[in-house]
Design a protein around this motif. Structure first.
Motif, PDB file in Angstrom:
ATOM      1  N   TRP A  37       0.836  -1.212   0.000  1.00  0.00           N
ATOM      2  CA  TRP A  37       0.000   0.000   0.000  1.00  0.00           C
ATOM      3  C   TRP A  37       0.863   1.252   0.000  1.00  0.00           C
ATOM      4  O   TRP A  37       0.545   2.240  -0.670  1.00  0.00           O
ATOM      5  CB  TRP A  37      -0.967   0.004   1.180  1.00  0.00           C
ATOM      6  N   ARG A  41       0.771   4.040  -3.031  1.00  0.00           N
ATOM      7  CA  ARG A  41       0.597   5.484  -2.807  1.00  0.00           C
ATOM      8  C   ARG A  41       1.733   6.277  -3.439  1.00  0.00           C
ATOM      9  O   ARG A  41       1.497   7.305  -4.089  1.00  0.00           O
ATOM     10  CB  ARG A  41       0.508   5.778  -1.311  1.00  0.00           C
ATOM     11  N   GLN A  42       2.964   5.810  -3.270  1.00  0.00           N
ATOM     12  CA  GLN A  42       4.115   6.512  -3.845  1.00  0.00           C
ATOM     13  C   GLN A  42       4.039   6.539  -5.376  1.00  0.00           C
ATOM     14  O   GLN A  42       4.302   7.573  -6.004  1.00  0.00           O
ATOM     15  CB  GLN A  42       5.415   5.844  -3.398  1.00  0.00           C
ATOM     16  N   SER A  44       1.318   6.254  -7.217  1.00  0.00           N
ATOM     17  CA  SER A  44       0.178   7.093  -7.606  1.00  0.00           C
ATOM     18  C   SER A  44       0.566   8.566  -7.609  1.00  0.00           C
ATOM     19  O   SER A  44       0.212   9.317  -8.525  1.00  0.00           O
ATOM     20  CB  SER A  44      -0.997   6.867  -6.659  1.00  0.00           C
ATOM     21  N   ILE A  45       1.299   8.976  -6.582  1.00  0.00           N
ATOM     22  CA  ILE A  45       1.758  10.363  -6.499  1.00  0.00           C
ATOM     23  C   ILE A  45       2.720  10.669  -7.648  1.00  0.00           C
ATOM     24  O   ILE A  45       2.639  11.729  -8.279  1.00  0.00           O
ATOM     25  CB  ILE A  45       2.410  10.631  -5.126  1.00  0.00           C
TER      26      ILE A  45
END
Length: 81
Positions: A37, A41-42, A44-45
């Motif tokens: 997860w 997130r990394q 996606s950013i």
């Protein structure tokens, strides 16, 4: 993730069969999910904030992002004839 007691058919739900006890996830499995997860997130950013998106006209930005999303998915395997 957490241990769950099973149940006998009809005890809780009449539409299914017996459900065995579930021992839950191991500490290793929980750590793996947490790590994945963080990576999601990394990434996606990184994708959302990439300079490329500043070059895409606002009127087609959503369409361009959806096209990228569709291209990133694995192609469906054709069924054998």
């Amino acid at each position: 993730m957490e241990p769950l007691n099973g149940w006998v058919r009809g005890e809780r739900f009449s539409h299914g069969g017996n459900v065995p006890d579930n021992p839950g996830w191991s500490d290793e499995q929980k750590e793996t999910v947490d790590r994945m997860w963080v990576e999601i997130r990394q990434l996606s950013i990184a994708v959302a904030g990439h300079p490329h998106w500043k070059s895409v006209p606002v009127g087609v930005l959503v369409q361009a992002r959806m096209q990228l999303k569709l291209q990133a998915r694995p192609a469906e395997v054709a069924e054998a004839a």
